[in-house]
Design a protein around this motif. Sequence first.
Motif: not given
Lengths: 395, 115
Positions: A117-119, A258-259, A265-268, A272-273
Amino acid sequence: MSAVNIGEILKNLWNGSGYSMIHWQQIVMILVAALLLFLGIAKKFEPLLLVGIAFGMLLTNLPGLNTEANALFHSEYWFNGSINYGEVLNHGGLLDILYIGVKTGIYPCIIFIGVGAMTDFGPMLANPKSLILGAAAQLGIYMALILAITFGFTGEVAASVAIIGGADGPTAIFVTKTLAPEKLGAIAIAAYSYMALIPLIQPPIMRLLTTKKERMIKMEQLRTVSKKEKIIFPIVVTIITCVLLPSVAPLLGCLMFGNLLKECGVTDRLSDTAQNALMNIVTLFLGISVGATAQFDSFLTVDTLLIVVLGLVAFCFSTAGGVLMGKLMCWITKGKINPLIGAAGVSAVPMAARVAHNEGKKWNPDNYLLMHAMGPNVAGVIGSAVAAGFLLAIF
Amino acid sequence: MASLIATKFTVPQGLLLALVGFVLVLFVLVVLMGFIFLLSFIIRSLDKKGKKAKIESEKPAEEPALAPGSSGQIKLNNVDERTAAMIMAIVADELQTPLNELRFISVKEVTEEGK
């Protein structure tokens, strides 16, 4: 109350306290834990994990906390053949319960969801050739594997030591908890310590293997990557790699999930979590329970010293592999690729990319290599996960 | 996980294992590289087609006719645009004619030496 009774009470208190059971090896382990805490807190060496690991190590080595009744962590539940989870839940200490998340592979995988999610895979998608640099920078894994076998380690331990060269903490923990759980403490400490030392380890190797002219090369600006490409990429990578190497599915599947959360764009909220709250909670549990495995009887051995040395060798060879492949690509493209970005192929994100960028800037102040180095850097994460999948499939 | 092969290795076995592992990683990442090239090619060509179709569908049916006298170019000789615009506005006002019905060919600064 009679004087005799007071004496008895004091004697019982003394016998029950840890001070009466102290062993010199425990003192050494407490000093090692204190050193790691110093490195994590004062020197900021991967503090998010190293502080937890060091504190877990401290707790598990305190005299009096290693008796059957008081122990926070029972190594005999985990490292003596099959695991009886019923016994762990009924009689285990706090760190035994937390360690279930390591042993079942839940923590490293959840951390990989956060890492995904951070990459931003954009730089790699803009320059797919950087995947080759990410692959070449896994050289250290295999060099360390050969050396570990030469030193007489079993295949399982050799594979666990070798994966340090991937410079990826969760991957190293995931492989080691399966193949050599008794070495988990030493391997995790070595992996995270060397990741923190990347700015010291890599630059001399980069300078040794490149010429001044090569280090000064300015690279063309990367193209813009469309949203569609970024969304399709994690889905197809999961299909291609997990079908080829099913053992890689937990790590790579979670990384790509995660990526996808980040890019679709629909699971912000989920993204974030995954990259904040969830990852922080799991990092906390992971650190302290991995540290708990470093008990004096299994840690203070010659093997631990060898693991530390081989881990460093693995890091050096991984850096060299990436830089040498960078040189080859520089030669093939007639000077369009700066070989320094190859060093970022070790997957410590984003530190290795920053080191390549800073090194390039030293030799040419107008050079801006960060985005170019991010390509091999994130490719390295995929490369080390594939290497881990291979090792898990073999052993 | 059950071990598929003996856990103790000789050095040549280790070398072979390392070689196979390294080639496998290289192979997987080269396959991914090929896939990324293909993906970006397909998406970019689809985007280009989409953009072309969009531009064509958004194209107005007919260009609106220009007001008489408002087309063409004006030559500015030693005069900046702001001054030229002011001169044109003054001329239009003096002639009591809308500005778009006048055609200016050039605006030239006249100096004493040029007389």
